[in-house]
Scaffold this motif. Sequence first.
Motif, PDB file in Angstrom:
ATOM      1  N   GLN A 119      -3.075   5.960   1.826  1.00 54.87           N
ATOM      2  CA  GLN A 119      -1.910   5.711   0.980  1.00 54.87           C
ATOM      3  C   GLN A 119      -2.303   5.033  -0.331  1.00 54.87           C
ATOM      4  OE1 GLN A 119      -2.739   4.146   3.763  1.00 54.87           O
ATOM      5  NE2 GLN A 119      -1.591   2.258   4.115  1.00 54.87           N
ATOM      6  N   GLU A 120      -3.451   4.379  -0.376  1.00 61.05           N
ATOM      7  CA  GLU A 120      -3.966   3.808  -1.622  1.00 61.05           C
ATOM      8  C   GLU A 120      -4.674   4.874  -2.449  1.00 61.05           C
ATOM      9  OE1 GLU A 120      -4.016   1.324  -3.535  1.00 61.05           O
ATOM     10  OE2 GLU A 120      -2.953  -0.211  -2.424  1.00 61.05           O
ATOM     11  N   ASP A 121      -5.467   5.707  -1.787  1.00 62.93           N
ATOM     12  CA  ASP A 121      -6.241   6.721  -2.497  1.00 62.93           C
ATOM     13  C   ASP A 121      -5.356   7.806  -3.089  1.00 62.93           C
ATOM     14  OD1 ASP A 121      -8.309   5.284  -1.532  1.00 62.93           O
ATOM     15  OD2 ASP A 121      -9.224   6.867  -0.354  1.00 62.93           O
ATOM     16  N   CYS A 122      -4.410   8.290  -2.309  1.00 63.53           N
ATOM     17  CA  CYS A 122      -3.608   9.462  -2.678  1.00 63.53           C
ATOM     18  C   CYS A 122      -2.158   9.238  -2.286  1.00 63.53           C
ATOM     19  CB  CYS A 122      -4.138  10.720  -1.991  1.00 63.53           C
ATOM     20  SG  CYS A 122      -5.910  11.014  -2.182  1.00 63.53           S
ATOM     21  N   GLY A 123      -1.548   8.188  -2.807  1.00 58.25           N
ATOM     22  CA  GLY A 123      -0.219   7.792  -2.361  1.00 58.25           C
ATOM     23  C   GLY A 123       0.844   8.856  -2.527  1.00 58.25           C
ATOM     24  N   GLU A 124       0.925   9.466  -3.711  1.00 52.90           N
ATOM     25  CA  GLU A 124       1.954  10.478  -3.953  1.00 52.90           C
ATOM     26  C   GLU A 124       1.706  11.726  -3.122  1.00 52.90           C
ATOM     27  OE1 GLU A 124       1.847  11.011  -8.133  1.00 52.90           O
ATOM     28  OE2 GLU A 124       2.958   9.163  -8.569  1.00 52.90           O
ATOM     29  N   GLU A 125       0.442  12.140  -3.035  1.00 55.31           N
ATOM     30  CA  GLU A 125       0.104  13.314  -2.223  1.00 55.31           C
ATOM     31  C   GLU A 125       0.428  13.055  -0.749  1.00 55.31           C
ATOM     32  OE1 GLU A 125      -3.803  15.995  -0.938  1.00 55.31           O
ATOM     33  OE2 GLU A 125      -3.984  14.411  -2.444  1.00 55.31           O
ATOM     34  N   LEU A 126       0.072  11.876  -0.269  1.00 53.46           N
ATOM     35  CA  LEU A 126       0.375  11.546   1.122  1.00 53.46           C
ATOM     36  C   LEU A 126       1.881  11.524   1.353  1.00 53.46           C
ATOM     37  CD1 LEU A 126      -0.794  10.685   3.887  1.00 53.46           C
ATOM     38  CD2 LEU A 126      -0.514   8.315   3.144  1.00 53.46           C
ATOM     39  N   GLY A 127       2.633  10.999   0.381  1.00 61.55           N
ATOM     40  CA  GLY A 127       4.084  11.002   0.500  1.00 61.55           C
ATOM     41  C   GLY A 127       4.634  12.397   0.659  1.00 61.55           C
ATOM     42  N   GLN A 128       4.107  13.347  -0.103  1.00 58.87           N
ATOM     43  CA  GLN A 128       4.541  14.739   0.013  1.00 58.87           C
ATOM     44  C   GLN A 128       4.205  15.309   1.384  1.00 58.87           C
ATOM     45  OE1 GLN A 128       2.761  16.825  -3.275  1.00 58.87           O
ATOM     46  NE2 GLN A 128       3.627  15.447  -4.795  1.00 58.87           N
ATOM     47  N   LEU A 129       3.015  14.985   1.885  1.00 56.81           N
ATOM     48  CA  LEU A 129       2.622  15.473   3.204  1.00 56.81           C
ATOM     49  C   LEU A 129       3.537  14.916   4.294  1.00 56.81           C
ATOM     50  CD1 LEU A 129      -1.268  15.184   2.924  1.00 56.81           C
ATOM     51  CD2 LEU A 129       0.084  17.293   3.011  1.00 56.81           C
ATOM     52  N   ILE A 130       3.807  13.614   4.223  1.00 58.72           N
ATOM     53  CA  ILE A 130       4.691  12.994   5.210  1.00 58.72           C
ATOM     54  C   ILE A 130       6.080  13.606   5.126  1.00 58.72           C
ATOM     55  CG2 ILE A 130       5.831  10.841   5.882  1.00 58.72           C
ATOM     56  CD1 ILE A 130       3.305   9.363   4.913  1.00 58.72           C
ATOM     57  N   TYR A 131       6.554  13.823   3.898  1.00 63.70           N
ATOM     58  CA  TYR A 131       7.862  14.441   3.689  1.00 63.70           C
ATOM     59  C   TYR A 131       7.926  15.792   4.395  1.00 63.70           C
ATOM     60  CZ  TYR A 131      12.066  15.883   1.096  1.00 63.70           C
ATOM     61  OH  TYR A 131      13.324  16.289   0.750  1.00 63.70           O
ATOM     62  N   GLY A 132       6.889  16.586   4.235  1.00 62.75           N
ATOM     63  CA  GLY A 132       6.854  17.895   4.873  1.00 62.75           C
ATOM     64  C   GLY A 132       6.801  17.803   6.387  1.00 62.75           C
ATOM     65  N   MET A 133       6.039  16.847   6.923  1.00 59.75           N
ATOM     66  CA  MET A 133       5.953  16.681   8.375  1.00 59.75           C
ATOM     67  C   MET A 133       7.294  16.280   8.974  1.00 59.75           C
ATOM     68  SD  MET A 133       2.383  14.535   8.531  1.00 59.75           S
ATOM     69  CE  MET A 133       1.033  14.971   7.443  1.00 59.75           C
ATOM     70  N   LEU A 134       8.020  15.425   8.271  1.00 64.40           N
ATOM     71  CA  LEU A 134       9.302  14.967   8.772  1.00 64.40           C
ATOM     72  C   LEU A 134      10.348  16.087   8.725  1.00 64.40           C
ATOM     73  CD1 LEU A 134       9.576  11.431   7.102  1.00 64.40           C
ATOM     74  CD2 LEU A 134       8.766  11.996   9.396  1.00 64.40           C
ATOM     75  N   HIS A 135      10.239  16.959   7.719  1.00 61.56           N
ATOM     76  CA  HIS A 135      11.207  18.042   7.561  1.00 61.56           C
ATOM     77  C   HIS A 135      10.958  19.202   8.522  1.00 61.56           C
ATOM     78  CE1 HIS A 135      13.452  16.474   4.249  1.00 61.56           C
ATOM     79  NE2 HIS A 135      13.993  17.637   3.958  1.00 61.56           N
ATOM     80  N   LYS A 136       9.718  19.360   8.940  1.00 64.19           N
ATOM     81  CA  LYS A 136       9.378  20.517   9.765  1.00 64.19           C
ATOM     82  C   LYS A 136      10.045  20.440  11.121  1.00 64.19           C
ATOM     83  CE  LYS A 136       5.482  23.327  11.298  1.00 64.19           C
ATOM     84  NZ  LYS A 136       4.007  23.493  11.325  1.00 64.19           N
ATOM     85  N   LYS A 137      10.611  21.564  11.559  1.00 67.96           N
ATOM     86  CA  LYS A 137      11.286  21.606  12.850  1.00 67.96           C
ATOM     87  C   LYS A 137      10.273  21.726  13.977  1.00 67.96           C
ATOM     88  CE  LYS A 137      15.341  21.573  10.977  1.00 67.96           C
ATOM     89  NZ  LYS A 137      16.212  20.414  11.090  1.00 67.96           N
ATOM     90  N   ASN A 138      10.672  21.259  15.160  1.00 70.36           N
ATOM     91  CA  ASN A 138       9.802  21.396  16.323  1.00 70.36           C
ATOM     92  C   ASN A 138       9.573  22.876  16.624  1.00 70.36           C
ATOM     93  OD1 ASN A 138       9.288  18.694  17.228  1.00 70.36           O
ATOM     94  ND2 ASN A 138      11.454  18.532  17.657  1.00 70.36           N
ATOM     95  N   SER A 197       0.816  -1.215   0.000  1.00 65.13           N
ATOM     96  CA  SER A 197       0.000   0.000   0.000  1.00 65.13           C
ATOM     97  C   SER A 197       0.850   1.265   0.000  1.00 65.13           C
ATOM     98  CB  SER A 197      -0.947   0.007   1.210  1.00 65.13           C
ATOM     99  OG  SER A 197      -0.216   0.033   2.425  1.00 65.13           O
ATOM    100  N   TYR A 198       2.124   1.164   0.411  1.00 67.47           N
ATOM    101  CA  TYR A 198       3.004   2.335   0.469  1.00 67.47           C
ATOM    102  C   TYR A 198       3.902   2.449  -0.768  1.00 67.47           C
ATOM    103  CZ  TYR A 198       1.788   3.176   5.368  1.00 67.47           C
ATOM    104  OH  TYR A 198       1.128   3.464   6.531  1.00 67.47           O
ATOM    105  N   ARG A 199       3.591   1.722  -1.833  1.00 72.61           N
ATOM    106  CA  ARG A 199       4.460   1.690  -3.006  1.00 72.61           C
ATOM    107  C   ARG A 199       4.639   3.070  -3.644  1.00 72.61           C
ATOM    108  NH1 ARG A 199      -0.474   0.032  -3.749  1.00 72.61           N
ATOM    109  NH2 ARG A 199      -1.725   0.715  -5.549  1.00 72.61           N
ATOM    110  N   LYS A 200       3.630   3.951  -3.526  1.00 74.76           N
ATOM    111  CA  LYS A 200       3.739   5.290  -4.102  1.00 74.76           C
ATOM    112  C   LYS A 200       4.348   6.286  -3.129  1.00 74.76           C
ATOM    113  CE  LYS A 200      -0.234   4.644  -7.193  1.00 74.76           C
ATOM    114  NZ  LYS A 200      -1.594   5.140  -7.557  1.00 74.76           N
ATOM    115  N   VAL A 201       4.385   5.942  -1.864  1.00 71.00           N
ATOM    116  CA  VAL A 201       4.963   6.824  -0.845  1.00 71.00           C
ATOM    117  C   VAL A 201       6.475   6.654  -0.784  1.00 71.00           C
ATOM    118  CG1 VAL A 201       4.975   7.392   1.619  1.00 71.00           C
ATOM    119  CG2 VAL A 201       2.824   6.758   0.500  1.00 71.00           C
TER     120      VAL A 201
END
Length: 384
Positions: free
Chosen positions: A365-384, A141-145
Motif C-alpha cells: 500500500q506504500e509502494d503502489c497505493g492507488e494501484e492496490l486500491g483499484q485491485l481491492i476495488y475489483g476484488m470486492l466487486h467481483k461476484k462469487n 499507509s492506506y491514505r492512497k487506498v
Amino acid sequence: MIIQAFHASSSSPPSYFHSFSTKRFPSRKSLKLNCSNTSNGDKDGYLLDAPVSVGDGFSFTGGKYSDGPNPSDEWFKQGKMVKAYSIPGTGEKAKDPIFGLTMGNSSQASGDRFRWFCVESGNADNPSVILIHGFPSQAYSYRKVLPVLSKDYHAVTFDWLGFGFSDKPQPKYGFDYTLDEYVASLESLIDELGVSKVSLVVQGYFSPVVVKYAKNHQEKINNLILINPPLTAQHAKLPPTLSIFSNFLLGEIFSQDPLRASDKALTSSGPYKMKEEDAMVYRRPYLISGSSGFALNAITRTMKKDLKRYVEDMQTILTDKSWNVRTTICWGQRDRWLSYDGVEDFCKGSNHKLVEVPRAGHHAQEDCGEELGQLIYGMLHKKN
C-alpha cells in the motif's frame, strides 16, 4: 488462479467495475470521539505538540517538530478516536523500564476502554471494508487506498494498539501485546464500529491475527484480502531489521530512535523511498513519547515467540474445508522480507486466488497505493 497486476495510470477504478450492483446496509452509527490537540483543553484527548509538562516524562520536546504546519497534523485531523477493549490492569501506575518515570494516560491500562485512532471515508450506508495495517506500520499507509474505495464503500482504517495515534499501554501492567490479546481487541473494535457485514483487508505480519478472528466470525465476513502475509514456515521468522528490537537493552535503545524504528523498518522491506513529509508522519509517535518504542519492544518479542504458532494456525484455517470466506492473496513481488517461494503452491493447494503486484514490496500500500486500491476495488466487486 494467478492474476498479475500491472500499473494503472489512473487512480479511479476501471469503469467496468461499476457495472456490478452493490448491497446496501442499514444506517450505522458514526465513529465516536473527535481527535483533539492542546488548544481545546481536552485533558483526556490524545495530545499533539504537547509541552513536556503534560507529556509522559519520556517525550522528546512533547513531540513537536516546529511551530509550522506538519503533515501528521493534517492526517490526525481526518481521524476520530474510538473506544474499544478494556482490561482491568494491575492497579499500578505504568512506568518506563529505563528511568522509572510515570507514563502518560495513553500508556496506562485501566478499567476504561482503550482509544483507537480511526479514519473513515465514504458513505456509512455503503458496504464496509476495514483496512488493517501490518507490523510495523500505521493506518496512514492506506491514505492512497481510501479515496479509491470510498466511491462505493464505507472504508475504515485504524492504528493497532501500540502504533500510530492509538493508545500504547505499557507492557506488564495488564496488556502485554500478545497475539491472543490482539485477536480479542480486534473483535471488540469491530463490534464497536457497528458493522453487520464487512470485508477485511490486512497486510503483513498481522494477517494471522485477523485470520484467527475471521475463523470465529465467518458469517460477518464478505471478503478477506491478505497482502503479503506470512504464509509458509519460512515466513515465521522475523527479518533482522525487526528482530533486533527484541534484544535486551539494544532493543530498548534502537526502538527509541525514530529513524531506526520507523524509517529503516519501513524502507528496508521493499524498493521504495519515502518522501520526507510521509516519513514525518510515521516518526511522529516515536517523537511524542517513548511509549511507541516500548510497545515496539513488546510486540517484537511476542512475534518472535508466537508467530510460528500463529502462521501454522493460519495455514490450517485457510486450508480447512469449513473455511467459507472468499479469500484472495495479494503479493508484492519485490518483498525483501518474505520470500515468494511456496506462496503459489499454497494458493493452489488451498484454492485461493493469487494476485501478483510486480512493482510492490512488503508494504504494497506504500509502494503502489492507488494501484492496490483499484485491485481491492475489483476484488470486492467481483461476484462469487
